[in-house]
Scaffold this motif. Structure first.
Motif, short mmCIF file in Angstrom:
data_model
loop_
_atom_site.label_atom_id
_atom_site.label_comp_id
_atom_site.label_asym_id
_atom_site.label_seq_id
_atom_site.Cartn_x
_atom_site.Cartn_y
_atom_site.Cartn_z
N UNK A 132 16.43 -4.57 10.12
CA UNK A 132 16.15 -5.50 10.97
C UNK A 132 15.80 -6.86 10.42
N UNK A 133 15.93 -8.28 10.81
CA UNK A 133 15.80 -9.43 10.27
C UNK A 133 14.47 -9.83 10.44
N UNK A 137 13.70 -15.68 5.26
CA UNK A 137 14.35 -14.69 6.15
C UNK A 137 14.67 -13.47 5.20
N UNK A 138 14.57 -12.39 5.73
CA UNK A 138 15.06 -11.04 4.95
C UNK A 138 15.48 -10.02 5.89
N UNK A 139 16.50 -9.20 5.40
CA UNK A 139 17.05 -7.97 5.96
C UNK A 139 16.24 -6.98 5.62
N UNK A 140 15.48 -6.47 6.17
CA UNK A 140 14.65 -5.03 5.88
C UNK A 140 15.50 -3.86 6.15
N UNK A 141 15.32 -3.02 5.33
CA UNK A 141 15.96 -1.74 5.64
C UNK A 141 15.02 -0.53 5.34
N UNK A 183 7.67 -11.49 10.99
CA UNK A 183 7.91 -11.58 12.33
C UNK A 183 9.24 -11.16 12.74
N UNK A 184 9.67 -10.26 13.79
CA UNK A 184 10.97 -9.88 13.91
C UNK A 184 11.73 -10.95 14.72
#
Length: 155
Positions: free
Chosen positions: A45-46, A33-37, A61-62
């Motif tokens: 979004x994660x 899981x990643x927090x994308x900025x 995958x959102x």
């Protein structure tokens, strides 16, 4: 001397890759899981990371918010991740709904494994969402965190 230069090069390379992850906006939360900025706060979004380059997640995958919550019917930003914290078992998330000026709270259990699943044949989104609780109010969230003994907060 050559061995010393090799160690220096390796250290510089590791620092570059680690700093690129932060610059490119990939913040690992564990279990893929990643927090994308992006360029804007509203881009946060994660995702469950499904594509990496140089160790950095660039697609996935959102998970939070899912597409129909991230954007409104006109294609404008509607909700984004304000903050997220994680430990070995859990991710806690606070999102912000722009139009409503409302905070929502979420809990993600990391008790899943998609490593051997072909997401083009299986519905990985459903598997992921079955491990997400929310949206919740702050009171509901605090009660659930206490009940599940999660041991995380946003401080």
């Amino acid at each position: 001397m050559r061995k010393h230069l090799g160690h220096i090069f390796l250290q510089v390379l590791v620092l570059f890759v680690v700093s690129c992850n932060e610059i490119w906006g990939d913040h690992s939360l564990g279990n893929n899981l990643s927090l994308l900025e992006g360029d804007k706060t509203e881009d946060r979004i994660i995702v469950y990371c499904s594509g990496r380059s140089w160790g950095t997640c660039f697609t996935g995958i959102a998970v939070i918010p899912v597409y129909n919550r991230q954007y409104d019917s006109s294609g404008h930003y509607a909700e984004f991740v304000e903050t997220a914290k994680s430990n070995r078992k859990w991710v806690i998330v606070k999102t912000y709904q722009i139009q409503e000026e409302k905070e929502n709270y979420w809990i993600i259990s990391k008790n899943f494994n998609l490593a051997n699943i072909d997401c083009s044949k299986a519905n990985c989104d459903s598997i992921l969402q079955s491990h997400v609780k929310g949206p919740m109010t702050q009171i509901e969230f605090r009660n659930k965190v206490r009940l599940l003994n999660i041991g995380l907060d946003f401080k």
